[in-house]
Design an enzyme around this catalytic site. Structure first.
Site, short mmCIF file in Angstrom:
data_model
loop_
_atom_site.label_atom_id
_atom_site.label_comp_id
_atom_site.label_asym_id
_atom_site.label_seq_id
_atom_site.Cartn_x
_atom_site.Cartn_y
_atom_site.Cartn_z
N GLY B 53 0.82 -1.20 0.00
CA GLY B 53 0.00 0.00 0.00
C GLY B 53 0.86 1.25 0.00
O GLY B 53 2.04 1.22 0.34
N SER B 54 0.26 2.38 -0.38
CA SER B 54 0.93 3.66 -0.21
C SER B 54 0.82 4.04 1.27
O SER B 54 0.13 3.39 2.04
CB SER B 54 0.27 4.73 -1.08
OG SER B 54 0.47 4.42 -2.43
N HIS B 56 3.58 4.33 3.16
CA HIS B 56 4.80 3.87 3.83
C HIS B 56 6.05 4.61 3.34
O HIS B 56 7.17 4.16 3.54
CB HIS B 56 5.02 2.38 3.57
CG HIS B 56 3.90 1.51 3.99
ND1 HIS B 56 3.41 1.52 5.28
CD2 HIS B 56 3.16 0.60 3.31
CE1 HIS B 56 2.42 0.64 5.36
NE2 HIS B 56 2.24 0.08 4.18
N LYS B 104 5.69 -8.50 1.45
CA LYS B 104 5.52 -8.49 2.91
C LYS B 104 4.35 -9.42 3.23
O LYS B 104 3.37 -9.50 2.49
CB LYS B 104 5.23 -7.05 3.39
CG LYS B 104 6.44 -6.14 3.19
CD LYS B 104 6.30 -4.80 3.89
CE LYS B 104 5.18 -3.93 3.41
NZ LYS B 104 5.00 -3.82 1.96
N ASP B 109 -1.44 -8.84 0.00
CA ASP B 109 -0.21 -8.70 -0.78
C ASP B 109 0.18 -10.03 -1.41
O ASP B 109 0.49 -10.11 -2.60
CB ASP B 109 0.94 -8.20 0.11
CG ASP B 109 0.75 -6.76 0.55
OD1 ASP B 109 -0.26 -6.50 1.23
OD2 ASP B 109 1.59 -5.90 0.21
N HIS B 218 0.18 -0.37 9.36
CA HIS B 218 -1.01 0.13 8.66
C HIS B 218 -1.95 0.85 9.60
O HIS B 218 -3.15 0.90 9.36
CB HIS B 218 -1.76 -1.02 8.00
CG HIS B 218 -0.90 -1.79 7.06
ND1 HIS B 218 -0.26 -2.93 7.43
CD2 HIS B 218 -0.54 -1.54 5.79
CE1 HIS B 218 0.47 -3.37 6.41
NE2 HIS B 218 0.32 -2.54 5.41
#
Lengths: 209, 330
Positions: B53-54, B56, B104, B109, B218
């Site tokens: 995801g964005s 990070h 990850k 994912d 997250h």
């Protein structure tokens, strides 16, 4: 019998229901996941909605496949591949048909469930969408075998899905992100099971008594 | 919610464009996708991709460049990228030596990367994967989906990236990445949550005198809440769990003190001061230390500690040159 224009109408209504419940689903996910289930599902069904006009007069297989592909690509996360695979596998089961009947619908449910199981490597009782999908499918099959009509069958499915969602409050998550919380996941209902219930309710809404 | 954004649904797009425009020397965007690849594709080596995801940043696109990744796939905030995007990345970076995916360990994912790999293999692209699961906070038993991948993933990018630059085969790069993963352990904590833009509300609530232990990356809640303590006490708490997990005694380690997005560097150095002392007292030699923001969780305030147990190969790969927007080793 349900023809393709009715199916498109139903899919559109599922999208509306997801969008109306987006905040609720996201809030459920905040408690035991990562705070985005409703947001992601709504983004996926927005893409589906954009593509619905282009699916007019297409066969059932093409409609379900496209819906599945849109969900895979626009939802992301784990719900994307799971619901996307469910719709794509359902599409393969009714490919070429211009109308579907109750038997086809039950077949769709079987294939959707096996798609979710294949992709998610999950079983019943792990606090996932399967805890709503599988009891709903069983209740609908039972109602159909008892000779009930489509509306009654769907209502039986919705009832079982609701019970399934309630059941997820009582168990520990062993799949998905909620599994990291261990016992802390007890008391919370599973967002995926809930979104399935919302979707099935939307289908039932579209049939009269 | 107060954030420096323009529109919730433009966050990912504008971030990707801003990053691309900042580092034209290093990266470019694959047209029509969200995929970031090296400005100049390097042939003749195993290609590496990662993603997630964005939210990070600088992970993962910040690690695209010489000595680390060949491509990165950002999804929506905290949401795995969809498989079609990962597939585009695989096609864009593929060389005749194959592609290694660094994933990850999250359900979404893994599913999306595996679906993409199946599609790429159908086109004759050789694809292998490693799954990073460095987080000791969560139970790795059969009753969960296994440990999460967190900040230690950046070490895997560095090690696998350096190995790939040597011209090693796909099997060799994979084996080295797996060795790194087997020797990396992390644990995190937070004192304030973060807000996913599209959700508009923080991921958990926490009072002023509490902290959340064992958080993921997250904004999700951790394993438990605890009373707020001093930096040294918190560091001890995280370190104890890491050191209990594999035997670090007598070994050399790389240390990463990672800020979650809103933690002052000052505080990260305060943590490192103690971590370094404790390791030294225990006879564990600190070979290299990284302090900074490597794997963030939006504006979360907190940090993670990562240790990587080193052998000679891992040391030399850690020291090998890297030149990427967010990670340089000269």
């Amino acid at each position: 019998m349900t023809d393709s224009s009715k199916v498109l109408d139903i899919v559109g209504h599922i999208g509306e229901a997801i969008s109306e419940n987006a905040q609720f689903l996201t809030d459920l996910d905040a408690a035991i996941g990562d705070n985005d289930h409703g947001v992601n599902m709504a983004r996926g069904f927005k893409k589906v909605e954009e593509d619905l006009p282009g699916l007019k007069d297409k066969d059932m297989g093409a409609i379900f496949k496209k819906v599945g592909m849109d969900i895979v690509s626009a939802v992301g996360g784990s719900s994307g591949p799971l619901y996307g695979t469910a719709f794509m596998k359902a599409g393969a089961a009714v490919a070429g048909k211009m109308e579907i009947d109750l038997n086809d619908f039950l077949k769709i449910m079987d294939e959707a469930i096996s798609g979710v199981q294949l992709r998610g490597k999950a079983e019943k009782g792990e606090k996932t969408m399967l805890d709503a999908m599988m009891p709903a499918r069983d209740a609908m099959r039972e109602a159909a075998e008892a000779g009930k009509g489509i509306k009654e069958v769907l209502d039986a499915g919705v009832k079982a899905a609701e019970d399934g969602v309630e059941y997820t409050k009582t168990i520990i998550a062993t799949k998905g992100r909620a599994s990291y919380l261990g016992e802390r996941s007890i008391g919370h209902q599973d967002p995926g099971a809930t979104s399935f219930m919302v979707m099935l309710k939307a289908v039932a809404d579209k049939y009269e008594e | 919610m107060k954030k420096i954004i323009n529109a919730v649904d433009q966050v990912e797009e504008q971030m990707i464009e801003g990053l691309r425009k900042a580092y034209p020397k290093y990266v470019k965007r694959v047209e029509g996708t969200n995929v970031i690849v090296r400005a100049e594709k390097k042939e003749g080596k195993v290609a590496l991709i990662s993603g997630g995801g964005s939210g990070h940043e600088p992970a993962h696109a910040g690690y695209v460049g010489k000595g680390m990744l060949d491509g990165a796939v950002p999804g929506a905030v905290f949401t795995s990228p969809a498989s079609d995007q990962v597939y585009e990345a695989l096609k864009a970076v593929a060389t005749d030596k194959g592609v290694l995916m660094i994933i990850k360990n999250y359900t979404g994912d893994v599913m999306n990367f595996e679906m993409a790999a199946d599609m790429a293999r159908d086109e004759g692209i050789e694809v292998e994967q490693v799954v990073v699961n460095d987080d000791v906070a969560v139970d790795g038993s059969l009753y969960t989906v296994g440990r999460r991948g967190v900040a230690g993933t950046v070490f895997v990018h560095k090690i696998a990236g350096a190995k790939a630059e040597t011209g090693a085969s796909l099997a060799e790069v994979k084996a080295t990445a797996e060795k790194a993963i087997a020797n990396i352990r992390s644990m995190s904590m937070a004192i304030s949550p973060c807000t996913v833009p599209a959700a508009g509300k923080p991921g958990f609530e926490i009072s002023d005198d509490e902290m959340e232990i064992g958080i993921g990356i997250h904004g999700e809640p951790g394993t438990h809440k605890d009373k707020m303590k001093t930096a040294d006490e918190i560091a001890d708490q995280l370190l104890d769990k890491i050191l209990a997990d594999i035997d670090f005694s007598g070994s050399e380690v790389a240390v990463m003190i990672n800020g979650c997005g809103a933690t002052p560097l000052m505080e990260l150095f305060i943590v490192n001061n103690h971590v370094n002392d404790v390791l030294t007292q225990k006879g564990i030699k600190v070979y290299k230390t990284l302090v900074g923001e490597f794997m963030t969780s939006l504006e979360m305030e907190g940090f993670s500690i990562t240790l990587m147990k080193l052998d000679d190969e891992l040391k030399s790969l850690l020291d090998a040159p890297a030149d990427t927007p967010a990670f340089k080793e000269i």
